[in-house]
Write a protein that holds these residues in place. Structure first.
Motif, mmCIF file in Angstrom:
data_model
loop_
_atom_site.group_PDB
_atom_site.id
_atom_site.type_symbol
_atom_site.label_atom_id
_atom_site.label_comp_id
_atom_site.label_asym_id
_atom_site.label_seq_id
_atom_site.Cartn_x
_atom_site.Cartn_y
_atom_site.Cartn_z
ATOM 1 N N PRO A 17 0.816 -1.224 0.000
ATOM 2 C CA PRO A 17 0.000 0.000 0.000
ATOM 3 C C PRO A 17 0.846 1.269 0.000
ATOM 4 N N GLU A 18 0.253 2.346 -0.518
ATOM 5 C CA GLU A 18 0.917 3.636 -0.420
ATOM 6 C C GLU A 18 0.964 4.062 1.043
ATOM 7 N N ALA A 19 1.924 4.918 1.354
ATOM 8 C CA ALA A 19 2.092 5.378 2.733
ATOM 9 C C ALA A 19 0.847 6.144 3.186
ATOM 10 N N GLY A 20 0.496 5.970 4.463
ATOM 11 C CA GLY A 20 -0.634 6.700 5.015
ATOM 12 C C GLY A 20 -1.215 6.009 6.233
ATOM 13 N N PHE A 21 -2.226 6.636 6.787
ATOM 14 C CA PHE A 21 -2.917 6.147 7.975
ATOM 15 C C PHE A 21 -4.222 5.500 7.523
ATOM 16 N N TYR A 22 -4.417 4.238 7.888
ATOM 17 C CA TYR A 22 -5.583 3.473 7.460
ATOM 18 C C TYR A 22 -6.393 3.033 8.687
ATOM 19 N N VAL A 23 -7.696 3.024 8.525
ATOM 20 C CA VAL A 23 -8.601 2.581 9.591
ATOM 21 C C VAL A 23 -9.319 1.323 9.124
ATOM 22 N N LEU A 24 -9.417 0.337 10.018
ATOM 23 C CA LEU A 24 -10.062 -0.927 9.689
ATOM 24 C C LEU A 24 -11.549 -0.726 9.421
ATOM 25 N N ASP A 25 -12.049 -1.348 8.375
ATOM 26 C CA ASP A 25 -13.482 -1.362 8.077
ATOM 27 C C ASP A 25 -14.057 -2.637 8.691
ATOM 28 N N PRO A 26 -14.734 -2.545 9.850
ATOM 29 C CA PRO A 26 -15.183 -3.753 10.546
ATOM 30 C C PRO A 26 -16.245 -4.545 9.790
ATOM 31 N N VAL A 27 -16.957 -3.895 8.893
ATOM 32 C CA VAL A 27 -18.004 -4.588 8.130
ATOM 33 C C VAL A 27 -17.400 -5.553 7.114
ATOM 34 N N HIS A 28 -16.178 -5.268 6.688
ATOM 35 C CA HIS A 28 -15.514 -6.097 5.681
ATOM 36 C C HIS A 28 -14.223 -6.719 6.209
ATOM 37 N N SER A 29 -14.178 -6.951 7.513
ATOM 38 C CA SER A 29 -12.997 -7.543 8.140
ATOM 39 C C SER A 29 -13.428 -8.683 9.046
#
Length: 192
Positions: A17-29
């Motif tokens: 992935p490109e650099a950055g801050f990501y948040v988990l999507d609980p609906v698709h995890s």
């Protein structure tokens, strides 16, 4: 194809992935597990309440992952067993409502695979757990968000974390194996 437009770059001949801050999507995890039952079969389950963050650094080796699982969300598709797993005899969800994981290092492997080294805390006990991870790719969703996905597998010795109950049965052996397979599939949304 414009890989950067889809949130993906090439690192060491491997997509990442490109650099950055990501948040988990609980609906698709998903955070699934498999434990041995009666030494021959399996019990499968899922934790349905999870969240997490993924920080992808400019240098991918400096990336970090953290996720939290609410232990009361355990579901093995059997209400009596789930109540027992939530009890003081197992996860003791009243006293220890969360299971946490924090990475300590991302290590590239051959063929686009990664080892995510880290520490898991269950029942207040912390031990190293390494996930064999695969980057599933990135995509721009219909709402303009960049999404990336990782899958990971690890073997967890439940006794390391104080999950000591063996429940021996009359014919010999135990009801639950000590090694539990942890299988996660996480989708993250880039927040920049």
């Amino acid at each position: 194809m414009d890989l950067l437009k889809k949130g993906v770059r090439i690192y060491n001949e491997t997509l990442f992935p490109e650099a950055g801050f990501y948040v988990l999507d609980p609906v698709h995890s998903f955070a699934n597990f498999i434990a041995q039952h009666l030494m021959v079969g399996q019990v499968r389950g899922i934790f349905t309440d999870i969240d997490g963050i993924l920080m992808i650094a400019e240098d991918p080796l400096e990336s970090t992952l953290e996720f939290t699982i609410r232990t009361a969300s355990i579901n093995t598709n059997h209400e009596i067993r789930d109540a027992h797993l939530r009890s003081e005899e197992f996860f003791n969800v009243e006293k220890f409502p969360e299971l946490t994981y924090k990475s300590t290092r991302f290590v590239p492997e051959l063929g686009g695979k990664w080892t995510v080294e880290g520490e898991m805390t269950v029942l207040g006990n912390t031990h190293p757990i390494n996930y064999n991870a695969t980057f599933g790719g990135g995509v721009e969703d219909p709402w303009g968000n960049i999404r990336v996905a990782f899958q990971g597998k690890a073997e967890v010795n439940r006794k390391d974390f104080g999950l000591l109950t063996d429940l021996p049965h009359e014919t010999g052996g135990i009801n639950i194996g000590k090694d539990v397979d942890s299988d996660v599939a996480f989708e993250f949304i880039l927040k920049k």
